[in-house]
Design a protein around this motif. Structure first.
Motif, PDB file in Angstrom:
ATOM      1  N   MET A  98       4.084   4.648   9.275  1.00  0.00           N
ATOM      2  CA  MET A  98       4.037   3.392   8.145  1.00  0.00           C
ATOM      3  C   MET A  98       5.093   3.460   7.813  1.00  0.00           C
ATOM      4  O   MET A  98       6.244   3.754   7.729  1.00  0.00           O
ATOM      5  N   ASN A  99       5.236   2.135   7.573  1.00  0.00           N
ATOM      6  CA  ASN A  99       6.594   1.010   7.221  1.00  0.00           C
ATOM      7  C   ASN A  99       6.960   1.628   5.953  1.00  0.00           C
ATOM      8  O   ASN A  99       6.298   0.764   4.817  1.00  0.00           O
ATOM      9  N   THR A 100       7.965   2.402   5.624  1.00  0.00           N
ATOM     10  CA  THR A 100       8.615   2.230   3.925  1.00  0.00           C
ATOM     11  C   THR A 100       9.255   1.539   3.696  1.00  0.00           C
ATOM     12  O   THR A 100      10.117   1.838   2.496  1.00  0.00           O
ATOM     13  N   LYS A 101      10.102   0.569   4.676  1.00  0.00           N
ATOM     14  CA  LYS A 101      10.906   0.180   3.756  1.00  0.00           C
ATOM     15  C   LYS A 101      10.676  -1.108   2.693  1.00  0.00           C
ATOM     16  O   LYS A 101       9.922  -1.756   2.809  1.00  0.00           O
ATOM     17  N   ARG A 102      11.348  -1.076   1.753  1.00  0.00           N
ATOM     18  CA  ARG A 102      11.454  -1.894   0.505  1.00  0.00           C
ATOM     19  C   ARG A 102      12.187  -2.767   0.470  1.00  0.00           C
ATOM     20  O   ARG A 102      12.552  -3.303  -0.606  1.00  0.00           O
ATOM     21  N   LEU A 103      13.348  -3.034   1.473  1.00  0.00           N
ATOM     22  CA  LEU A 103      13.903  -4.109   1.511  1.00  0.00           C
ATOM     23  C   LEU A 103      14.015  -5.418   2.186  1.00  0.00           C
ATOM     24  O   LEU A 103      13.092  -5.295   3.560  1.00  0.00           O
TER      25      LEU A 103
END
Ligand code: OFO
Length: 183
Positions: free
Chosen positions: A1-6
């Protein structure tokens, strides 16, 4: 899962800023070495402390990017400036470096605003406040040297200035904290 928040653009811009802060640290370190070598140990100490503060700023950017799921990149730093000719040039350059850094922070704020990335916008407000302090501190250096006599200052007033800056607080007072009793 992609957890990048930027966004990729902000991740890159924040990472670049981390390196800018490291460069600022580099610059203060080089001016501190110059001042100490000239015999101004108090001023050197002031600049060394500030070099550490700039490194701490880099760490804040590093930590924020990591916390938001990104990964900062440490890049090569360009060489620090040539030695200043005298204290006036040193303090003028400190002010210039701070103003340039403020502009970089404002640019990041603009990107965060355009992207509606309110977490990053909120994170950056700490730096907006910090740059007010740092510009004020740099202006104070210029003012204090002027009062001491500038490039024509006597040895005695330079001795006192050096002693004062060796122990001077590292933070400037902010207008938001002023009161009638303590403007
Ligand atoms: Fe990082 O605050 Fe000065 O430049």
């Amino acid at each position: 899962m992609n957890t990048k928040r930027l966004s990729a653009a902000l991740e890159k811009a924040l990472s670049e800023q981390m390196n800018v802060e490291l460069y600022q640290s580099h610059v203060y370190l080089s001016y501190g070495i110059w001042a100490s070598d000239e015999g101004y140990d108090g001023i050197g100490n002031f600049l060394f402390r500030h070099s550490l503060e700039e490194r701490n700023h880099a760490i804040k950017f590093m930590e924020y990017i990591l916390n938001r799921g990104g990964k900062p990149t440490v890049t090569a730093l360009k060489a620090a400036d040539k030695d200043p000719k005298n204290l006036k040039e040193c303090f003028d350059r400190v002010f210039k470096h701070e103003v340039e850094n403020t502009e970089k922070i404002y640019n990041l704020v603009n990107i965060a605003f355009e992207e509606k990335d309110w977490a990053t916008w909120n994170f950056l407000q700490w730096f907006v406040k910090e740059q007010i302090e740092e510009e004020t501190l740099a202006m104070d250096l210029i003012d204090k040297l002027k009062i001491a006599g500038g490039n024509e200052a006597s040895d005695e007033s330079l001795f006192n200035l050096d002693k004062y800056l060796g122990q001077a607080p590292d933070d400037a007072e902010l207008a938001r904290d002023a009161t009638s009793e303590k403007p």
